[in-house]
Design an enzyme around this catalytic site. Structure first.
Site, PDB file in Angstrom:
ATOM      1  N   HIS A  51       0.830  -1.191   0.000  1.00  0.00           N
ATOM      2  CA  HIS A  51       0.000   0.000   0.000  1.00  0.00           C
ATOM      3  C   HIS A  51       0.875   1.257   0.000  1.00  0.00           C
ATOM      4  O   HIS A  51       2.075   1.205   0.280  1.00  0.00           O
ATOM      5  CB  HIS A  51      -0.939  -0.005   1.203  1.00  0.00           C
ATOM      6  CG  HIS A  51      -2.027  -1.023   1.091  1.00  0.00           C
ATOM      7  ND1 HIS A  51      -3.089  -1.098   1.966  1.00  0.00           N
ATOM      8  CD2 HIS A  51      -2.235  -2.026   0.184  1.00  0.00           C
ATOM      9  CE1 HIS A  51      -3.895  -2.084   1.618  1.00  0.00           C
ATOM     10  NE2 HIS A  51      -3.383  -2.666   0.546  1.00  0.00           N
ATOM     11  N   GLU A  53       1.175   3.789   1.954  1.00  0.00           N
ATOM     12  CA  GLU A  53       1.863   4.139   3.187  1.00  0.00           C
ATOM     13  C   GLU A  53       3.130   3.307   3.368  1.00  0.00           C
ATOM     14  O   GLU A  53       4.173   3.825   3.792  1.00  0.00           O
ATOM     15  CB  GLU A  53       0.931   3.922   4.393  1.00  0.00           C
ATOM     16  CG  GLU A  53      -0.321   4.769   4.377  1.00  0.00           C
ATOM     17  CD  GLU A  53      -1.508   4.068   3.746  1.00  0.00           C
ATOM     18  OE1 GLU A  53      -2.625   4.238   4.245  1.00  0.00           O
ATOM     19  OE2 GLU A  53      -1.304   3.333   2.739  1.00  0.00           O
ATOM     20  N   ALA A 164     -26.118  11.210 -41.659  1.00  0.00           N
ATOM     21  CA  ALA A 164     -27.426  10.679 -42.038  1.00  0.00           C
ATOM     22  C   ALA A 164     -27.330   9.299 -42.673  1.00  0.00           C
ATOM     23  O   ALA A 164     -28.252   8.487 -42.563  1.00  0.00           O
ATOM     24  CB  ALA A 164     -28.114  11.659 -42.988  1.00  0.00           C
ATOM     25  N   TRP A 170     -14.165   9.142 -39.254  1.00  0.00           N
ATOM     26  CA  TRP A 170     -13.959   9.485 -37.856  1.00  0.00           C
ATOM     27  C   TRP A 170     -14.458  10.904 -37.624  1.00  0.00           C
ATOM     28  O   TRP A 170     -14.084  11.814 -38.342  1.00  0.00           O
ATOM     29  CB  TRP A 170     -12.486   9.395 -37.474  1.00  0.00           C
ATOM     30  CG  TRP A 170     -11.974   7.996 -37.616  1.00  0.00           C
ATOM     31  CD1 TRP A 170     -11.196   7.499 -38.605  1.00  0.00           C
ATOM     32  CD2 TRP A 170     -12.204   6.921 -36.711  1.00  0.00           C
ATOM     33  NE1 TRP A 170     -10.898   6.185 -38.382  1.00  0.00           N
ATOM     34  CE2 TRP A 170     -11.511   5.798 -37.219  1.00  0.00           C
ATOM     35  CE3 TRP A 170     -12.915   6.806 -35.522  1.00  0.00           C
ATOM     36  CZ2 TRP A 170     -11.520   4.573 -36.572  1.00  0.00           C
ATOM     37  CZ3 TRP A 170     -12.909   5.591 -34.883  1.00  0.00           C
ATOM     38  CH2 TRP A 170     -12.217   4.487 -35.392  1.00  0.00           C
ATOM     39  N   ARG A 184     -10.097   3.808 -21.644  1.00  0.00           N
ATOM     40  CA  ARG A 184     -10.325   2.368 -21.615  1.00  0.00           C
ATOM     41  C   ARG A 184      -9.311   1.666 -20.717  1.00  0.00           C
ATOM     42  O   ARG A 184      -9.646   0.727 -19.984  1.00  0.00           O
ATOM     43  CB  ARG A 184     -10.236   1.800 -23.032  1.00  0.00           C
ATOM     44  CG  ARG A 184     -11.420   2.136 -23.921  1.00  0.00           C
ATOM     45  CD  ARG A 184     -11.273   1.479 -25.282  1.00  0.00           C
ATOM     46  NE  ARG A 184     -12.441   1.701 -26.121  1.00  0.00           N
ATOM     47  CZ  ARG A 184     -12.593   1.170 -27.326  1.00  0.00           C
ATOM     48  NH1 ARG A 184     -11.643   0.401 -27.836  1.00  0.00           N
ATOM     49  NH2 ARG A 184     -13.686   1.420 -28.035  1.00  0.00           N
ATOM     50  N   SER A 250     -30.222  -7.757 -25.719  1.00  0.00           N
ATOM     51  CA  SER A 250     -31.400  -8.378 -25.111  1.00  0.00           C
ATOM     52  C   SER A 250     -31.944  -9.549 -25.921  1.00  0.00           C
ATOM     53  O   SER A 250     -32.401 -10.542 -25.361  1.00  0.00           O
ATOM     54  CB  SER A 250     -32.495  -7.331 -24.897  1.00  0.00           C
ATOM     55  OG  SER A 250     -32.829  -6.693 -26.116  1.00  0.00           O
ATOM     56  N   GLY A 318     -24.351   2.982 -28.054  1.00  0.00           N
ATOM     57  CA  GLY A 318     -24.955   4.028 -28.858  1.00  0.00           C
ATOM     58  C   GLY A 318     -25.930   4.882 -28.066  1.00  0.00           C
ATOM     59  O   GLY A 318     -26.069   4.735 -26.852  1.00  0.00           O
ATOM     60  N   LEU A 321     -28.731   3.021 -25.757  1.00  0.00           N
ATOM     61  CA  LEU A 321     -28.253   2.449 -24.500  1.00  0.00           C
ATOM     62  C   LEU A 321     -27.850   3.553 -23.526  1.00  0.00           C
ATOM     63  O   LEU A 321     -28.161   3.481 -22.329  1.00  0.00           O
ATOM     64  CB  LEU A 321     -27.067   1.521 -24.768  1.00  0.00           C
ATOM     65  CG  LEU A 321     -26.522   0.755 -23.564  1.00  0.00           C
ATOM     66  CD1 LEU A 321     -27.590  -0.147 -22.958  1.00  0.00           C
ATOM     67  CD2 LEU A 321     -25.294  -0.065 -23.947  1.00  0.00           C
TER      68      LEU A 321
END
Length: 388
Positions: A51, A53, A164, A170, A184, A250, A318, A321
């Site tokens: 740790h 400390e 569209a 990107w 990440r 789902s 997306g 979600l």
């Protein structure tokens, strides 16, 4: 230097452990001698390792006797894979301990009380808000019994995450995309929806830094989570556990050819309890959750991840979600990458989130605004209800 200055240094040290300490907290420590000179510094580098400390006290040696220790989290008072830090401070002869945040974990708390009982002067609450922000993932996990959720999105200035015709690569710059891999690398899991998997076929891994022979947007690291800010582990340190990929699906529509099933990192597919997931069950772990009008039980998903000691997740799904998570009050931080571009039409970055009128707006407060190449990275957190 003041207590705040030394504690700020301890917070900086704690940040060096981000991405490698889970399921433990990030902790930093600064030790002063009796004359007020810094004689030891340390941070918790990896789960199971010494740790903060202990690291700082080893550096200080006998010079710690009669001195002061600044610690971002209350020293633990239990024996796990390492011994109690409160006892280590006592044995080193520390006369004063300054703490930023009290430990909310009942299994480890009590260090401040032990120190006080043995005559050590203890001060708590110094730069508590700053220290809490640096340890938000672990604190959320302990206090709420679920992982801390960061929603990441990329958009144009008019809030479009795709054109569209559905193209989205990107929108933002290489600098922003590299910064996403830093995010990440600090998470335990990435969550994406089936819509993202079908539209973009992402790997959901941490990419290697440029120049190491891997494509900038190709497959990620097969083990560990070392990304653009990678550093060699300490001698004897175990490899960090692989980043868990989570697909919210789902109706079990994940294709067998999907990159998230490529075996380069562990994958969990969350399906509704009535879905047929036999087709890909051999390539990913499947968890079944109650079906909800918006898909599956997201709180149940987070509870399952908490059971697996997942402390922090990055939500990269997306707009649908993301809207469902926000509607359920399950987003703790928002990181948006805004490109200096306009589309005028196309998919919005956020779908329906339960705000039908302006009074139901999900209010946030900015925590940070930083340029990433030509873009802006905006970091914000929900405003606590008591402040509204």
């Amino acid at each position: 230097m003041t207590d705040q200055a030394h504690m700020r240094r301890a917070i900086e040290l704690a940040a060096r452990g981000r991405g490698t300490t889970s399921p433990n907290p990030v902790v930093g420590c600064v030790v002063l001698d009796a004359a007020g000179q810094v004689v030891g510094e340390g941070f918790h580098a990896y789960a199971g390792g010494p740790h903060a400390e202990v690291v700082a006290l080893r550096a200080a040696g006998e010079r710690a006797r009669g001195g002061t220790a600044y610690v971002t989290l209350e020293p633990c008072d239990h024996t796990g894979r390492t011994g109690p830090c409160a006892l280590a401070l006592l044995e080193a002869g520390i006369a004063r301990v300054v703490v930023a945040v009290s430990d909310p974990n009942p299994a480890a708390a009590g260090g401040a009380d032990r120190l006080t009982r043995h005559g050590v002067a203890v001060t708590t609450g110094v730069l508590a808000a700053e220290a809490e922000r640096g340890n938000a993932e672990w604190l959320t996990s302990v206090r709420l019994g679920r992982p801390h959720v960061t929603w990441k999105y990329a958009a144009t200035l008019d809030g479009r995450s795709a054109a569209a015709d559905g193209t989205s690569q990107w929108i933002t710059s290489p600098e922003s995309r590299a910064d996403v891999h830093r995010l990440r690398g600090e998470a335990d899991a990435i969550i994406a929806g089936i819509g993202t998997v079908l539209a973009d076929d992402p790997w959901l891994t941490v990419r290697r830094p440029p120049g190491d022979g891997a494509p900038a947007d190709g497959p990620g690291l097969p083990a560990g989570r070392s990304g653009t800010d990678a550093r060699p582990p300490e001698d004897g340190a175990p490899a960090t556990r692989p980043l868990l990929r989570v697909v919210v699906d789902s109706d079990a529509r994940t294709p067998l050819t999907a990159r998230v099933l490529d075996g380069s990192a562990p994958t969990l597919v969350a399906v509704a309890d009535d879905a047929d997931a036999d087709a890909f069950a051999s390539r990913a772990e499947v968890v079944r959750l109650a079906r909800r009008p918006y898909g599956i039980d997201l709180a149940g998903l987070l509870a399952e991840l908490h059971r697996r000691q997942i402390v922090g997740v990055l939500l990269e799904g997306g707009p649908t979600l993301a809207g469902s998570f926000l509607k359920e009050g399950l987003i703790d931080r928002v990181v948006g990458y805004l490109a200096p571009a306009l589309l005028g039409e196309g998919a919005a970055a956020l779908g329906p989130a339960g705000a039908a009128t302006i009074t139901e707006t999900h209010r946030l407060e900015f925590e940070d605004v930083t340029p990433t190449g030509p873009d802006l990275r905006l970091t914000a957190r929900p405003v606590p209800l008591k402040e509204l």
